[in-house]
Write a protein that holds these residues in place. Structure first.
Motif, PDB file in Angstrom:
ATOM      1  N   ASP A  26      -3.674  -8.114   4.228  1.00 24.12           N
ATOM      2  CA  ASP A  26      -3.733  -6.658   4.809  1.00 24.12           C
ATOM      3  C   ASP A  26      -6.242  -6.196   4.541  1.00 24.12           C
ATOM      4  O   ASP A  26      -6.119  -6.494   3.873  1.00 24.12           O
ATOM      5  CB  ASP A  26      -3.421  -5.993   3.502  1.00 24.12           C
ATOM      6  N   ARG A  29      -5.977   0.236   5.806  1.00 24.94           N
ATOM      7  CA  ARG A  29      -5.664   1.740   6.800  1.00 24.94           C
ATOM      8  C   ARG A  29      -6.315   1.353   7.946  1.00 24.94           C
ATOM      9  O   ARG A  29      -7.435   0.980   7.847  1.00 24.94           O
ATOM     10  CB  ARG A  29      -6.017   3.053   5.947  1.00 24.94           C
ATOM     11  N   VAL A  30      -5.670   1.258   9.075  1.00 24.42           N
ATOM     12  CA  VAL A  30      -5.719   1.772  10.157  1.00 24.42           C
ATOM     13  C   VAL A  30      -7.301   3.184  10.416  1.00 24.42           C
ATOM     14  O   VAL A  30      -7.956   2.471  10.713  1.00 24.42           O
ATOM     15  CB  VAL A  30      -4.835   1.924  11.229  1.00 24.42           C
ATOM     16  N   TYR A  52      -0.768   7.672  15.968  1.00 23.98           N
ATOM     17  CA  TYR A  52       0.604   7.811  15.645  1.00 23.98           C
ATOM     18  C   TYR A  52       1.626   8.152  15.428  1.00 23.98           C
ATOM     19  O   TYR A  52       0.770   9.024  14.207  1.00 23.98           O
ATOM     20  CB  TYR A  52       0.925   6.868  14.282  1.00 23.98           C
ATOM     21  N   ASN A  55       3.712   9.226  12.234  1.00 26.07           N
ATOM     22  CA  ASN A  55       3.398   8.547  10.169  1.00 26.07           C
ATOM     23  C   ASN A  55       3.234  10.165   9.996  1.00 26.07           C
ATOM     24  O   ASN A  55       3.503   9.401   8.104  1.00 26.07           O
ATOM     25  CB  ASN A  55       2.068   7.288  10.633  1.00 26.07           C
ATOM     26  N   PRO A  62      -0.213   3.455   8.170  1.00 27.23           N
ATOM     27  CA  PRO A  62      -0.205   2.369   9.020  1.00 27.23           C
ATOM     28  C   PRO A  62      -1.309   1.955   8.708  1.00 27.23           C
ATOM     29  O   PRO A  62      -2.486   1.965   8.561  1.00 27.23           O
ATOM     30  CB  PRO A  62      -0.524   2.720   9.783  1.00 27.23           C
ATOM     31  N   HIS A  63      -1.466   0.056   8.017  1.00 25.45           N
ATOM     32  CA  HIS A  63      -1.812  -0.532   7.499  1.00 25.45           C
ATOM     33  C   HIS A  63      -2.246  -2.307   9.382  1.00 25.45           C
ATOM     34  O   HIS A  63      -1.603  -2.672   9.228  1.00 25.45           O
ATOM     35  CB  HIS A  63      -2.167  -1.666   5.979  1.00 25.45           C
ATOM     36  N   VAL A  64      -3.578  -2.363   8.261  1.00 28.75           N
ATOM     37  CA  VAL A  64      -3.691  -4.037   9.869  1.00 28.75           C
ATOM     38  C   VAL A  64      -3.753  -4.783   9.006  1.00 28.75           C
ATOM     39  O   VAL A  64      -4.510  -4.964   7.616  1.00 28.75           O
ATOM     40  CB  VAL A  64      -5.094  -3.796  10.326  1.00 28.75           C
ATOM     41  N   GLU A  73      -4.032  -9.491  14.578  1.00 33.21           N
ATOM     42  CA  GLU A  73      -4.051  -8.381  14.186  1.00 33.21           C
ATOM     43  C   GLU A  73      -2.652  -8.076  14.242  1.00 33.21           C
ATOM     44  O   GLU A  73      -1.837  -7.891  14.981  1.00 33.21           O
ATOM     45  CB  GLU A  73      -4.588  -7.383  14.135  1.00 33.21           C
ATOM     46  N   LEU A  75       0.286  -4.730  12.449  1.00 33.61           N
ATOM     47  CA  LEU A  75       0.386  -3.526  12.442  1.00 33.61           C
ATOM     48  C   LEU A  75       1.844  -3.168  11.729  1.00 33.61           C
ATOM     49  O   LEU A  75       2.359  -3.195  12.433  1.00 33.61           O
ATOM     50  CB  LEU A  75      -0.148  -2.164  13.410  1.00 33.61           C
TER      51      LEU A  75
END
Length: 82
Positions: A26, A29-30, A52, A55, A62-64, A73, A75
């Motif tokens: 992780d 967050r984006v 997005y 969301n 949203p996490h990368v 990568e 999402l």
């Protein structure tokens, strides 16, 4: 206000790379990657501008995730707690 169980360290999640199947890490967050000040801004405000559209309404964070093995990568949308 909903809160992300991953951002707040209430839960962990195991996500696999869709390319090689290995565990991914992780990266946060984006919205934390937008600019130097975005990690310090209000989360709900950033959700309205992160690209997005659903969301915020669906209480998702949203996490990368990043794969060290094949450099992919991923999402992943984390369901927030109400």
């Amino acid at each position: 206000m909903a809160m992300c169980p991953i951002c707040n360290n209430f839960q962990t999640i195991n996500v696999r790379c869709p390319e090689c199947g290995r565990a991914v890490q992780d990266q946060g967050r984006v919205s934390d990657f937008f600019d130097d000040y975005s990690p310090y801004m209000e989360v709900d405000e950033l959700k309205l501008e992160d690209g997005y559209p659903d969301n915020f309404a669906e209480s998702q964070c949203p996490h990368v995730f990043y794969c060290d093995a094949c450099h992919q990568e991923v999402l992943f949308f984390i369901g927030e707690w109400e």
